[in-house]
Write an enzyme that holds these catalytic residues in place. Structure first.
Site, mmCIF file in Angstrom:
data_model
loop_
_atom_site.group_PDB
_atom_site.id
_atom_site.type_symbol
_atom_site.label_atom_id
_atom_site.label_comp_id
_atom_site.label_asym_id
_atom_site.label_seq_id
_atom_site.Cartn_x
_atom_site.Cartn_y
_atom_site.Cartn_z
ATOM 1 N N LYS A 113 -0.451 4.697 9.101
ATOM 2 C CA LYS A 113 0.195 5.078 7.844
ATOM 3 C C LYS A 113 -0.846 5.260 6.748
ATOM 4 O O LYS A 113 -0.806 6.229 5.973
ATOM 5 C CB LYS A 113 1.224 4.012 7.458
ATOM 6 N N SER B 214 0.859 -1.183 0.000
ATOM 7 C CA SER B 214 0.000 0.000 0.000
ATOM 8 C C SER B 214 0.895 1.233 0.000
ATOM 9 O O SER B 214 1.581 1.502 0.990
ATOM 10 C CB SER B 214 -0.912 0.007 1.231
ATOM 11 N N LYS C 294 -7.527 1.195 -2.513
ATOM 12 C CA LYS C 294 -7.061 0.741 -1.199
ATOM 13 C C LYS C 294 -7.243 1.841 -0.158
ATOM 14 O O LYS C 294 -7.615 1.574 0.994
ATOM 15 C CB LYS C 294 -5.600 0.314 -1.279
#
Length: 303
Positions: free
Chosen positions: A240, A98, A172
């Site tokens: 994150k 990601s 995502k």
């Protein structure tokens, strides 16, 4: 007579990469493995080639898969450690980490200069989905590249082409916004119910049959009740992702208040020493804020 399967170089044998590697080896793919901590590759030493560097792993690969912790690590492995420069013409680079959509687009350009294809293909489903080969794979790239990668994706889960390069990472981010916000909602709902004297086990069971039912309530609601916060997806990774969501929103001129609040809650959770608990451990920050434990405020509370 079956055609020869392409050789896969897999970079990143961690919580997600290890079960994905297991499934690919079981499907018969010849593989070369590399990981920053080399010992994590050792369980596969009899079935795969182990490489000493990303460049060595990539050199003879038809397909290269990266499954690394964040964009900074992907950049280091592909650029500073020579992984991308070692791509041979005709290879296909699939980044299943990601990362920022802008980073995916830049790596695609650089792979193109090597004569290689590129797909950004982040996943959802966690370690259980990886182990059971039912990951949801969100792919950005050309139709031709994704068609070429489909047999590999089919071993790992279900792939959906979202659009051009970078679109997989945008999907995502959307996924992680829903996941993070919903974990926060489930935490608050169960603590609220328990504080008032309801049995959180019964509340979860009832809600699963109604409009509030969700995969998060089903799996992470149970984790909260069991206080099982062993990491499937660590809180630091969710933080994150929430940060990337807000960065992308700012770049597009958007304000996302719910994402901002959940980011702040994960930031506090990590700051309080819980970076490696599962992201469902956001409950711990809510309990800290309220001075109450979910397991101690249930139906035994006196009238």
């Amino acid at each position: 007579m079956t055609s020869k399967l392409p050789r896969i170089a897999f970079l990143g044998i961690g919580l997600m990469g290890a079960p994905m590697t297991r499934n690919l080896l079981d499907a018969g793919y010849p593989m070369t493995l590399w990981n920053r901590t080399a010992s994590k590759c050792e369980p596969f030493a009899r079935e795969a080639t182990l490489a000493a560097s990303p460049a060595e792993a990539v050199a003879d690969a038809d397909i290269v898969i990266t499954m690394l912790e964040n964009g900074d690590v992907v950049e280091q492995v592909l650029m500073a450690q020579g992984g991308l420069q070692a791509l041979r013409a005709g290879a296909l680079l699939i980044d299943m980490s990601s990362v920022q959509p802008s980073l995916a687009r830049r790596h695609a350009e650089l792979a193109g200069e090597q004569g290689a294809g590129y797909i950004d293909a982040p996943v959802s489903g966690g370690t259980l989905g990886a182990a059971e080969a039912r990951l949801s794979i969100m792919a950005g790239g050309s139709e031709a590249d994704i068609a070429r990668a489909r047999p590999v994706f089919d071993v790992l889960g279900r792939v959906t082409r979202i659009g051009p390069v970078g679109a997989g990472q945008l999907a995502k981010l959307a996924n992680q916004a829903i996941v993070g916000i919903t974990i926060g909602a489930v935490s608050e709902a169960l603590l609220l119910a328990a504080r008032g004297g309801a049995d959180p086990v019964a509340v979860r069971e009832a809600l699963l049959g109604g409009f509030a039912g969700s995969r998060i309530l089903e799996l992470h609601g149970q984790r909260m009740i069991d206080r099982d916060f062993a990491p499937g997806a660590p809180a630091r990774i969710q933080l994150k992702d929430m940060r990337m969501i807000l960065d992308e929103a700012r770049a597009e001129g958007l304000t996302l208040p719910l994402a901002q609040q959940v980011h702040n809650e994960y930031l506090a959770l990590v700051a309080n020493g819980h970076s490696d608990v599962d992201h469902s451990g956001l409950l711990l920050e809510l309990e800290h804020l309220n001075g109450a434990l979910l397991g101690s405020v249930g139906p035994a509370r006196k009238e």
